[in-house]
Design an enzyme around this catalytic site. Sequence first.
Site, short mmCIF file in Angstrom:
data_model
loop_
_atom_site.label_atom_id
_atom_site.label_comp_id
_atom_site.label_asym_id
_atom_site.label_seq_id
_atom_site.Cartn_x
_atom_site.Cartn_y
_atom_site.Cartn_z
N ASP A 6 7.73 2.13 10.70
CA ASP A 6 7.04 2.58 9.50
C ASP A 6 6.57 1.32 8.78
O ASP A 6 7.08 0.23 9.04
CB ASP A 6 8.02 3.40 8.64
CG ASP A 6 7.43 3.77 7.31
OD1 ASP A 6 6.26 4.22 7.27
OD2 ASP A 6 8.12 3.58 6.28
N ARG A 7 5.61 1.45 7.89
CA ARG A 7 5.09 0.25 7.21
C ARG A 7 5.72 0.07 5.82
O ARG A 7 6.49 -0.86 5.61
CB ARG A 7 3.55 0.37 7.08
CG ARG A 7 2.85 -0.93 6.76
CD ARG A 7 1.43 -0.73 6.25
NE ARG A 7 1.41 -0.31 4.85
CZ ARG A 7 0.31 -0.16 4.13
NH1 ARG A 7 -0.88 -0.34 4.68
NH2 ARG A 7 0.38 0.18 2.86
N ASP A 8 5.39 1.00 4.90
CA ASP A 8 5.81 0.81 3.51
C ASP A 8 7.33 0.97 3.38
O ASP A 8 7.89 2.00 3.76
CB ASP A 8 5.10 1.82 2.59
CG ASP A 8 3.59 1.63 2.60
OD1 ASP A 8 3.12 0.50 2.84
OD2 ASP A 8 2.87 2.62 2.35
N TYR A 18 1.72 3.68 -4.86
CA TYR A 18 0.78 3.45 -3.77
C TYR A 18 0.34 2.00 -3.75
O TYR A 18 0.11 1.40 -4.79
CB TYR A 18 -0.44 4.37 -3.92
CG TYR A 18 -0.10 5.79 -3.62
CD1 TYR A 18 -0.21 6.29 -2.33
CD2 TYR A 18 0.37 6.64 -4.62
CE1 TYR A 18 0.13 7.59 -2.03
CE2 TYR A 18 0.71 7.95 -4.33
CZ TYR A 18 0.59 8.41 -3.04
OH TYR A 18 0.93 9.70 -2.75
N GLN A 51 -0.66 7.35 5.12
CA GLN A 51 -1.45 6.71 4.06
C GLN A 51 -2.30 7.75 3.34
O GLN A 51 -3.53 7.73 3.38
CB GLN A 51 -2.31 5.57 4.65
CG GLN A 51 -1.49 4.40 5.18
CD GLN A 51 -0.68 3.69 4.09
OE1 GLN A 51 -1.08 3.67 2.92
NE2 GLN A 51 0.48 3.13 4.44
N SER A 52 -1.62 8.68 2.67
CA SER A 52 -2.35 9.75 1.98
C SER A 52 -3.13 9.23 0.78
O SER A 52 -3.94 9.96 0.22
CB SER A 52 -1.38 10.84 1.53
OG SER A 52 -0.57 10.39 0.47
N CYS A 88 -1.96 7.97 9.23
CA CYS A 88 -2.44 9.29 8.81
C CYS A 88 -3.11 9.14 7.45
O CYS A 88 -2.44 8.79 6.48
CB CYS A 88 -1.27 10.27 8.71
SG CYS A 88 -1.77 11.80 7.84
N CYS A 96 -2.65 18.52 8.64
CA CYS A 96 -2.96 17.74 9.84
C CYS A 96 -1.72 17.73 10.74
O CYS A 96 -0.64 18.18 10.34
CB CYS A 96 -3.35 16.31 9.46
SG CYS A 96 -1.96 15.32 8.87
N CYS A 98 -0.74 14.78 12.11
CA CYS A 98 -0.27 13.40 12.25
C CYS A 98 0.69 12.97 11.15
O CYS A 98 1.48 12.05 11.36
CB CYS A 98 -1.44 12.42 12.39
SG CYS A 98 -2.83 12.59 11.30
N ARG A 99 0.65 13.59 9.99
CA ARG A 99 1.51 13.12 8.89
C ARG A 99 2.98 13.33 9.24
O ARG A 99 3.42 14.45 9.51
CB ARG A 99 1.14 13.88 7.61
CG ARG A 99 1.88 13.37 6.38
CD ARG A 99 1.43 14.10 5.11
NE ARG A 99 2.39 13.89 4.05
CZ ARG A 99 2.46 12.81 3.28
NH1 ARG A 99 1.57 11.84 3.44
NH2 ARG A 99 3.38 12.67 2.36
MG LIG Z 1 8.27 4.07 4.33
ZN LIG Z 2 -2.77 13.20 9.24
#
Ligand SMILES: [Mg+2]
Ligand SMILES: [Zn+2]
EC number: 3.1.3.-
Length: 185
Positions: A6-8, A18, A51-52, A88, A96, A98-99
Amino acid sequence: MLIILDRDGVINEYDGNYICSADEWHPIPGSVEAVARLCNAGHRIAIATNQSGIARGYFGFDELDAMHEKLERLVEAQGGCIDFIAYCPHHPNDQCHCRKPLTGLLEQIRQHFHLDTLKGAIMVGDSRKDLEAGHAAGCQPVLVRTGNGQDTERHLDARPIPGVEVTIYDNLSKFADALLSAEGW
Ligand SMILES: [Mg+2]
Ligand SMILES: [Zn+2]
């Protein structure tokens, strides 16, 4: 081994707000070096990130690209590389596939590497949805205590994910230490 991050809250600092530009994107101390150390030990690194903020209009694809270029430059400066970034861009209401906690991003990663299965891969995250997505895709889930990780750990104690044994480390660097030392590096 394929290691999906995961990134964040895993690679970069995340306090629940965000991150909308490369200037706001700050690596967690030791995380970039940890990625490079994993690469140098022969592991492949992919990222799966929700990345909503894109669907919400907080930032655009150009800003996301700039964040990822910053990340890739930092990792390359340490002698590593990020093989693939799956993200995503959708809103939670977009339905979707992908989330996370759904597995679409992990499916994209599986296809990118031409793998039949993600069994044997590791998914490292700071949120329950990372662990659930990783488990559903066949990965071994690993939790780090950075980002949302401490909250996630508390909630996991109260409400475990059925059938899942989650390994927990203080941060990505500690995860890399453990994996590399288990491999004899
Ligand atoms: Mg995270
Ligand atoms: Zn998605």
